[in-house]
Design a protein around this motif. Sequence first.
Motif, PDB file in Angstrom:
ATOM      1  N   PHE A   1     -36.756 -64.016  66.522  1.00  0.00           N
ATOM      2  CA  PHE A   1     -37.589 -64.027  67.909  1.00  0.00           C
ATOM      3  C   PHE A   1     -37.805 -62.291  67.998  1.00  0.00           C
ATOM      4  O   PHE A   1     -37.172 -61.303  67.359  1.00  0.00           O
ATOM      5  CB  PHE A   1     -36.211 -64.217  68.853  1.00  0.00           C
ATOM      6  CG  PHE A   1     -35.793 -65.719  68.907  1.00  0.00           C
ATOM      7  CD1 PHE A   1     -36.434 -66.726  69.308  1.00  0.00           C
ATOM      8  CD2 PHE A   1     -34.524 -65.885  68.260  1.00  0.00           C
ATOM      9  CE1 PHE A   1     -35.829 -68.112  69.167  1.00  0.00           C
ATOM     10  CE2 PHE A   1     -33.911 -67.377  68.161  1.00  0.00           C
ATOM     11  CZ  PHE A   1     -34.842 -68.187  68.441  1.00  0.00           C
ATOM     12  N   SER A   2     -38.898 -61.931  68.678  1.00  0.00           N
ATOM     13  CA  SER A   2     -39.342 -60.604  68.818  1.00  0.00           C
ATOM     14  C   SER A   2     -39.387 -60.376  70.444  1.00  0.00           C
ATOM     15  O   SER A   2     -40.175 -59.388  70.759  1.00  0.00           O
ATOM     16  CB  SER A   2     -40.719 -60.679  68.188  1.00  0.00           C
ATOM     17  OG  SER A   2     -41.885 -61.658  69.011  1.00  0.00           O
ATOM     18  N   THR A   3     -38.463 -60.892  71.194  1.00  0.00           N
ATOM     19  CA  THR A   3     -38.467 -60.311  72.591  1.00  0.00           C
ATOM     20  C   THR A   3     -37.422 -59.027  72.510  1.00  0.00           C
ATOM     21  O   THR A   3     -36.728 -59.026  71.876  1.00  0.00           O
ATOM     22  CB  THR A   3     -38.033 -61.161  73.437  1.00  0.00           C
ATOM     23  OG1 THR A   3     -36.478 -61.624  73.086  1.00  0.00           O
ATOM     24  CG2 THR A   3     -38.636 -62.576  73.389  1.00  0.00           C
ATOM     25  N   LYS A   4     -37.543 -58.292  73.755  1.00  0.00           N
ATOM     26  CA  LYS A   4     -36.646 -57.254  73.928  1.00  0.00           C
ATOM     27  C   LYS A   4     -35.195 -57.672  74.063  1.00  0.00           C
ATOM     28  O   LYS A   4     -34.388 -56.941  73.604  1.00  0.00           O
ATOM     29  CB  LYS A   4     -37.223 -56.411  75.263  1.00  0.00           C
ATOM     30  CG  LYS A   4     -38.572 -55.662  75.089  1.00  0.00           C
ATOM     31  CD  LYS A   4     -38.732 -54.807  76.304  1.00  0.00           C
ATOM     32  CE  LYS A   4     -39.987 -53.959  75.926  1.00  0.00           C
ATOM     33  NZ  LYS A   4     -40.412 -53.022  77.344  1.00  0.00           N
ATOM     34  N   GLU A   5     -34.966 -58.895  74.812  1.00  0.00           N
ATOM     35  CA  GLU A   5     -33.609 -59.301  75.015  1.00  0.00           C
ATOM     36  C   GLU A   5     -33.167 -59.517  73.585  1.00  0.00           C
ATOM     37  O   GLU A   5     -31.870 -59.330  73.304  1.00  0.00           O
ATOM     38  CB  GLU A   5     -33.492 -60.450  75.640  1.00  0.00           C
ATOM     39  CG  GLU A   5     -32.167 -61.025  75.787  1.00  0.00           C
ATOM     40  CD  GLU A   5     -32.198 -62.151  76.525  1.00  0.00           C
ATOM     41  OE1 GLU A   5     -31.116 -62.952  76.847  1.00  0.00           O
ATOM     42  OE2 GLU A   5     -33.256 -63.050  77.180  1.00  0.00           O
ATOM     43  N   ALA A   6     -33.902 -60.160  72.713  1.00  0.00           N
ATOM     44  CA  ALA A   6     -33.230 -60.473  71.297  1.00  0.00           C
ATOM     45  C   ALA A   6     -33.241 -59.123  70.392  1.00  0.00           C
ATOM     46  O   ALA A   6     -32.171 -59.156  69.612  1.00  0.00           O
ATOM     47  CB  ALA A   6     -34.367 -61.270  70.406  1.00  0.00           C
TER      48      ALA A   6
END
Length: 671
Positions: free
Chosen positions: A115-120
Motif C-alpha cells: 500500500f502507498s497511502t500516508k496511513e500505510a
Amino acid sequence: MKTCCFSLLLLLTFFKSSAQSSTPDKKYLDSLNQLIEKTSSDSIKARNYFLLSDFWREQDTTKSKAYLEKGKAHGDKYPYLKAIYYSYLANYYLGIDGTKSEINYLKADKELSAFSTKEAYQERAGAWHNYALVQQHQDDHKGALDALINHVLPLSKKAGDKIWLGTEYISIAAIFMNLKQYDKAIPYLNQGIEHFQNAPSSQYFLLVNAYLTAADNYSGLGKYQQTKKYLDLAKILLDKSKNVVSPYRIEIFLLDYYKCATTYFTATKQYQKALQHANEAIKLAKELNDNYSLQEIAFDKHTILIDQKRYPEAEKILMDLVKQKETNSLTQNRLKTFNALASLHYTTGNMAKAYIWLKKSKTLGDSLSESKLKTDISNLEIKYKTAEKEKKIVSLHAENENANYKIKQNRLLNWLLSLTSLFLFVIAILGWLFYRNSKKLATQKELNHQQQLIDIERQRQIDVVQVMLDTKEDEQNRVARDLHDGLGGMLSTAKVNLTHYTQEKTNNTDTELGNVVVQLENAITELRRIAHNMIPGMLLKLGLEAALRDLCETLSTQNLDVVFQWLNIQTEPPVQEQITIYRIVQEALTNAVKHADAKNILLQCTQSEDVFFITVDDDGKGFDVGAPLKNQGIGLKNIKSRVEHLSGTIEILSKENEQGTSINIELNVTT
C-alpha cells in the motif's frame, strides 16, 4: 548508568496511544463498543476491535488477545486490515515474547508494503520503530540504529508527519549517545529540535525532551556551556507548560530535567546544587513510582558523595543498585556498577574488595566480547558457506550450459520442421480467433455504448441534484438575509417604538400592550434563530468542526444530552462539501430531536483517506426503515439526496416500537 532509551519508550506510547490519551477511559471504551454494536460494517468493527486490544494490552492481556482475534475475524477479507493486524499482534507480544514481537513487526512491514497511502507509511514506520525498541532492550543498539535510520526515517518522510519525524531524529540521537558517539548525535538533535519549534502547546513535552537530550549529549562531550543553555531552555518551557493540557504528565519531563541538572552540576563540581537537584529528582521519582529513575539518580548521587569523600554512603548506594533488577536489565549498566565499586574500594585502600569487583567486571566484559566474537565468527562462517555454494552453483551452471548446447544442436532440426507445421496451424487458429474476436468486439462495443448512456443519464441526474441543492442553499441564504435584515429590522423598530410608547405613558396599565411587547421580543428571537440555521455562518468562519460542535451545543437542553466526537480528521474537505456534510448532520439531529423524543444523542465524525464517516446514535423511539419512500419525512429524503450527491452510502438501523436509532453514513470527499 545514564541511558537514553527514554525517547524510544515515549515514542511507542505516542504512536499507539495518541487516540486514547485525550479521551477519558470510560467514554473512550463506551464509544468504541457503541460503534461495534451499531454498525454492520466489518471494516469499522475490525478497526475498533484492534483499538480495544491495544487499550487493554498493558492492563489485561486476556482481554487484549480476545479483542485482537475478533478484529482479525472481521478484517480478514480486507487486505489492509489484514496487514495492520500483524502490527497489533506484535504490540501484544511486546514485553511478553521479544522474538514473536520482532517476527510480527517484520511481517506487518512486508504486508503493508503493498500500500502507498500516508496511513500505510506511518503504520510501517511505527512497526519498524517498535522493532528498534525491541533491539535496544536486547542491548543491540546497532540493530536499533539500523532500523531507525534505514527504515523509520524514509517511511516517516513519506508519511509527511512533521512531529513524528522530529521524534525519530531524537530517537536516533539517543542511540548514538548510548554508543558514546556524541558528535554523530548532534545533527540528529538539531533536526529534531527544528521539527518541534512550531509544535502546539499541547506538544511542548516533545521539545522539552529534545532540549534535555541535547543537554545530556553536550554533557557527554564535556561542553558544559552548551549543556547549561539547553537545560535553561527546557526549564523555561517546563514553567510555561504547568497549566497546558497535554497527553502526558509534565512531571515526567520535570523529573528528567532534575536528573540532567544533577549530572551537570556534578560535572562542574557544584556539589551543593547537584545534591539539591538530586533530592528533588528522588522525591518526584517516588511520586511517579519510577524505580529505574530512582536508581539512575542514586548512581549520580554516589558520584557526588565520592567527590565529598563520603565513601560508606557511596558504597551503600552502589550495593543497593547491584540488587535492583531494573538496573541489571542492561548489561552496560551492570558493567558500569561493577567498575564503580572496584574504583571505590581502590580509592579507600581495600584492595581485596577492589580485586573482587574488578574480576566480576572483567568476566562480564569478556562474556560480552566472547558473545560478539561468536556472532562475528558465525557471520563469517555463513559468508564462507555462501561463497562455497555460489562456486558450486557456477560450476554446475557451466556444465549444464554445455549439455544444453549439445541438446539444442540435436533438437534444432526437429524444431525447424515442427515450426513449419506449427506456423501453418497458427495461421489457421489466428484466422478463427480474429473472426470470433470481431464478433465479441462488436458485442462489447454495443454494451459499452449502453453503459455510456447509463453513465450519462446518471451524471445528468447528479447534476440536477447538485443544481437543486445549490439553488436551495442560495435561496436559503437569500431568505435568511431578507428575514434577518428586512423583517427582523422592521420587527426590532416596531418593538423599540412600542416600548418607548409604553414607557412614556406613566399611568399606562394596559397589560395586553405589555404582552404584545413580550411577544414581539419572542418573534424577533425566533426569527434570528431561523436565519442562523439557514446560514451556517460559523462553518464559513471557523470550519466544519466548530460549526458541528456549536450545533450540538445549541440542541443540548436540560432534558437532552448531545455528545460530539471529532476523531482522526487531519484535513477538512472543501467548503462546498463541508456545507453538504453540515446539512446532512443538521437534518439527522433535527429528526432525532423532533421525532424520536431522545434523551441522549451521539454524533461521531471520522475520516480514513478520502472517505468521511458520520454516525448518529440516539436512544429515542425507532421507526419503520422499510416504509415506502412517499411515507418518509422530507428530512430523511434530503439526507439521502445529499449522500447520493457525494457518491456515499447510508445505513439506518431502527425498528418501529423499539428504542434507539443508528444512522451510519460514508461519504466520498476531496482530500
